[in-house]
Design an enzyme around this catalytic site. Structure first.
Site, short mmCIF file in Angstrom:
data_model
loop_
_atom_site.label_atom_id
_atom_site.label_comp_id
_atom_site.label_asym_id
_atom_site.label_seq_id
_atom_site.Cartn_x
_atom_site.Cartn_y
_atom_site.Cartn_z
N HIS A 78 19.90 72.11 76.16
CA HIS A 78 20.33 71.91 74.83
C HIS A 78 20.44 70.23 74.72
CE1 HIS A 78 21.39 75.93 74.11
NE2 HIS A 78 22.57 75.82 75.33
N HIS A 123 20.79 79.62 71.97
CA HIS A 123 20.00 80.12 72.95
C HIS A 123 18.73 81.12 72.49
CE1 HIS A 123 24.05 79.25 73.80
NE2 HIS A 123 23.74 78.82 75.08
#
Ligand SMILES: Nc1ncnc2c1ncn2[C@@H]1O[C@H](COP(=O)(O)OP(=O)(O)O)[C@@H](O)[C@H]1O
Ligand SMILES: Nc1ncnc2c1ncn2[C@@H]1O[C@H](COP(=O)(O)OP(=O)(O)O)[C@@H](O)[C@H]1O
Ligand SMILES: [Mg+2]
Ligand SMILES: [Mg+2]
Ligand SMILES: [Mg+2]
Ligand SMILES: [Mg+2]
Lengths: 330, 206, 330, 206
Positions: free
Chosen positions: C56, C218
């Protein structure tokens, strides 16, 4: 087409509207295609104006602000801007101390900026130009278009911008810009081709598991195509290509640049390998910058730029900068 | 001497050129995609549409003024390599025509020769470098004979770029890999001369 | 696999080595997986520790520095870190004033941070926790895992970080963090699925020309899948989803976030549409941030986060911050 | 009463589990890819490899100590949801076994019940929420009867997750779209009990 756009025709104008909303510290003329410092012209300061095709963001609009560019002129995607933009931008930011045009070496950019320079001089603006041509993937010769301008642009704009901010006169800012360019070399690698909104499909065919070594930032092909290489192997290849040409004798600034589609996680991992090669070659690294700065839309891949610096250039690199994409110092 | 052409003729030529460029934009982009950056079609579409719009709104009085205005408009709207080059071609050709209200084919050929020389000077390219000059130079030469000859010469010139290795413009980065592809700029030049011949034929024999 | 990596197993460690080389102002413990301010512990200052799965970036390591996080603990890709990391990080940055754990609401993160908190308290460290759960795409209920933490994390870490930097005690920093979270809402959209190095193929199937509305960072699926929408339509959908839930009565901070694979040019264009919707809804925007901040590897797509602010929160947002990814002020 | 198991038995079980997890990692990741984030296989591979390494280096003296050490190691190396959950399962089961040097099956079943209750408390999930508990709870219940029964119950429990809608963990975000997929954690739990039964059978009838 996996694109977050309305229609291809308005992509650049839409982006400029979005920039205007996000950056009140900039003046964005959507109609005319000009991004400028809100506080320009700054009395007594040499102005820096750059520009080029869109699709390389944050270059150049993201580099407008104190310590870097006075204005940027975005063209259509991968198409250099028209002279009117540069002339208007120059007129808007010139304080009387003159304007330096920073031009990446592509035929279109060179021709349009040349015309702009003539027109601006007709309007009484003192104009100097620096050509950025740092891409070692291209064989240089008098009889060709010469080397492309890529990552080195960031170093030229930052360092010459700092000199201008510090009050250097036009000739001096120009000389520094040239010195930086002469000490910059880049090499780029594509893991995938980019897709332009107008075309809607990749600009070249690159099967998964192959890579293009020496790619340009408009998806121009490079030296050769190879089967997949590891981050380690790519770093060896790219750094060697740069170092063989630059042959630095002192410390360098390193830009580990993403082409737009490669995750930051991978860029940092790649940086580890680049630093390893540089250490092996005995080249000290003064500063490192990792991120997406000179991109090619959604292309996966990266480029390495090294810029050999002396004390003065390093000091100018460290000088404060306050732009959307590059910020440090006070 | 054939007959002479007035400002209206050049406006009609450039309007036809705008339609042709629009029609063939896909082909031009496809060619530019192979050895360039896939924007030649869009570049010329944008530019010639702006030219047609300008000429419809404020049609200049002389052939020279039409070409100068069109050239300026191309420079102001196209960008890229082709904008300044085509813009210079028309602007310098127009300037060479002076204030004349009517110009004949041979006078036009002479003026075009001035424009083409300016293109060569601006871009530093010669015939054989795989650029628009490979179509423009023979076309202008043949224009001394007839519009039809100019059209044919431009087409042949464009086709002749296929086996060449590019030495100028973006295609030059490809080195040997540029061989085997037709140059997009030479192709659009052939298009312009085809429309010139078409416009001339529609308005009587030249 | 179009990845700039060596082998999947070393991706996170390689990235940390690269971060260490690029950021001498940070301490990077590659072995243990800890990124910390070099000047930590700062006497008398509450420390902020966050972390989560890698992939991320720049979240969280890129948010470490004065005015934001004291330390970050990156886990394996998309896998929350282990408690040992957080305990070690807390011990390294605690000045005695206590530590706030900023935890995104995923079962793994929650459980590992909970264990870490217990262990850290055993070591005599005062620990508070804030859970970030801003993703309106997920139906919330007592009987489910609750909402996911996404873009709101940036606001929580920045604003609570500013409060800590200004000397607020732990309880107060925690309260501010909770207030920020309670006023943050996000909605994400995927134009393509991301590919994890370990799997080597997209984590879900998203045919070109379709998009996933309400996607997680995700690649968790969202509310629904639709045929391609324009930037304008996506902005309408996303902002409405956020606004319906947040119902702001005052000005907001807006984050127009890229998922990693969408060009900045498109993000700025998308911002123009987001601002249009907000104007139509009569919601004043105090500040706007556009860029790749909370990403999902190479996923194409974007998310919108709004954070309603009062004067105090806005002042803390504007306070200086100096991290790799977020920098302003002096 | 069957015979009693010593520390070595539990070490051998966990070594077998590490091999099984390694072998089935692809399947576990595939299942997690459908309703999660595609890392369950890699997570358990990393964790059980670390457990096997630790136990090989410093084998604890009692069954309880083996399980506590293994649980701690899972917590320290796995991350994600499954790390703390499986770690807690083994750690709390181990603690419940106390200092005993040998434990029988029924005593083990009692201890496992403590461990499973801790998992339920930690994650807030119940049987029917489509988690590892759907395999663990019936397996531990059946362990009172035999190792084979536990293995069968775990397998059936894992299969029974297919028609369920997830209410906990990452799969819960899918809502109704989680229906029709087997839960990865329940599947790995079944794997662990299969290896437990296999280890017990290899060492004599239970
Ligand atoms: N130096 C030059 N001299 C003459 N023509 C050139 C030169 N460079 C490029 N061209 C012409 O321009 C064409 C490309 O135009 P275009 O695609 O619109 O611009 P760009 O290359 O900037 O994308 C080439 O096909 C070639 O014919
Ligand atoms: N709250 C919970 N209680 C019990 N088991 C859970 C819970 N949340 C998740 N799980 C189990 O964990 C498994 C997922 O593990 P893993 O993929 O390793 O972690 P993550 O979901 O963090 O990626 C699920 O299949 C489920 O069986
Ligand atoms: Mg172009
Ligand atoms: Mg082109
Ligand atoms: Mg995970
Ligand atoms: Mg998982």
């Amino acid at each position: 087409m996996r694109m977050l756009i309305n229609v291809p025709e308005t992509v650049v104008a839409d982006a400029l509207r979005g920039m205007a909303a996000a950056h009140p510290e900039l003046t964005v003329d959507v109609e005319r295609g000009i991004v400028a410092r809100r506080d320009a012209p700054v009395a007594g300061k040499v102005a820096l104006v750059s520009g080029g095709g869109s699709g390389h963001e944050p270059l150049h609009g993201g580099f407008v602000g104190p310590g870097m560019l006075s204005a940027a002129c975005p063209g259509a995607i991968f198409t250099s801007p028209v002279p009117d933009q540069m002339v208007r931008a120059a007129a808007a930011v010139d304080s009387g101390a003159g304007v330096l045009f920073v031009v990446k070496n592509y035929t279109g950019d060179v021709l349009n900026f040349e015309m702009a320079a003539e027109l601006a001089e007709d309007e009484g603006i003192q104009v100097a130009k620096v050509l950025v041509d740092d891409d070692v993937a291209v064989t240089d010769s008098l009889y060709t278009a010469g080397r492309r301008g890529t990552g080195g642009t960031l170093f030229v704009e930052k360092i010459a911008g700092a000199a201008a901010e510090a009050g250097a006169p036009l000739q001096r800012v120009e000389a520094i810009a040239r010195r930086v360019n002469s000490r910059c070399r880049s090499f780029g690698v594509a893991l995938s081709a980019c897709t332009t909104p107008a075309k809607g499909s990749p600009t070249f065919e690159l099967p998964a598991g192959e890579l293009e070594l020496g790619v340009g930032i408009h998806g121009e092909p490079g030296r050769e195509r190879r089967g997949m290489m590891t981050s380690r192997e790519i770093a060896d290849y790219a750094v060697d290509a740069v170092v063989e040409d630059l042959r630095p004798s002192g410390p360098v600034l390193a830009l580990i640049n993403g082409m737009g589609g490669t995750p930051l996680l991978e860029l940092y991992g790649f940086n580890a390998e680049v630093q390893r090669v540089l250490t092996e070659r005995g080249i000290p690294v003064a500063r490192t910058l990792v991120g997406n700065y000179v991109t090619s839309l959604d292309m996966a891949g990266c480029s390495v730029t090294l810029c050999e610096v002396d004390e003065e250039l390093l000091r100018l690199w460290d000088a404060p900068v306050r732009t959307p994409a590059l910020r440090w110092g006070r | 001497m054939g007959e002479a052409f007035d400002a209206g003729f050049f406006v009609r030529w450039l309007e036809a050129a705008a339609l042709a460029v629009d029609r063939e934009a896909g082909l031009l982009t496809e060619l530019d995609s192979a050895i360039g950056d896939a924007d030649h079609g869009a570049n010329l579409q944008r530019g010639f549409a702006a030219v047609a719009e300008l000429l419809a709104k404020e049609p200049p009085a002389t052939p020279g003024a039409v070409l100068v205005a069109a050239g300026r408009q191309l420079i102001s709207t196209v960008g890229g390599a082709s904008g300044p080059l085509y813009g210079t071609l028309l602007r310098r050709t127009g300037k060479a025509l002076g204030e004349d209200e009517h110009v004949g084919r041979e006078r036009l050929a002479e003026a075009f020769a001035v424009g083409v020389a300016a293109v060569s000077q601006l871009g530093g390219a010669q015939v054989g470098d795989k650029t628009m000059l490979d179509a423009l130079v023979p076309a202008v030469e043949a224009l001394r004979v007839s519009f039809g000859a100019a059209r044919t010469a431009a087409e042949e010139g464009a086709l002749a770029t296929v086996p060449l290795q590019a030495r100028k413009g973006r295609a030059s980065y490809l080195g040997e890999r540029s061989i085997g592809h037709q140059d997009p700029g030479a192709t659009s030049s052939a298009l312009l001369f085809a429309e010139l011949a078409g416009t001339a034929r529609a308005e009587g024999p030249a």
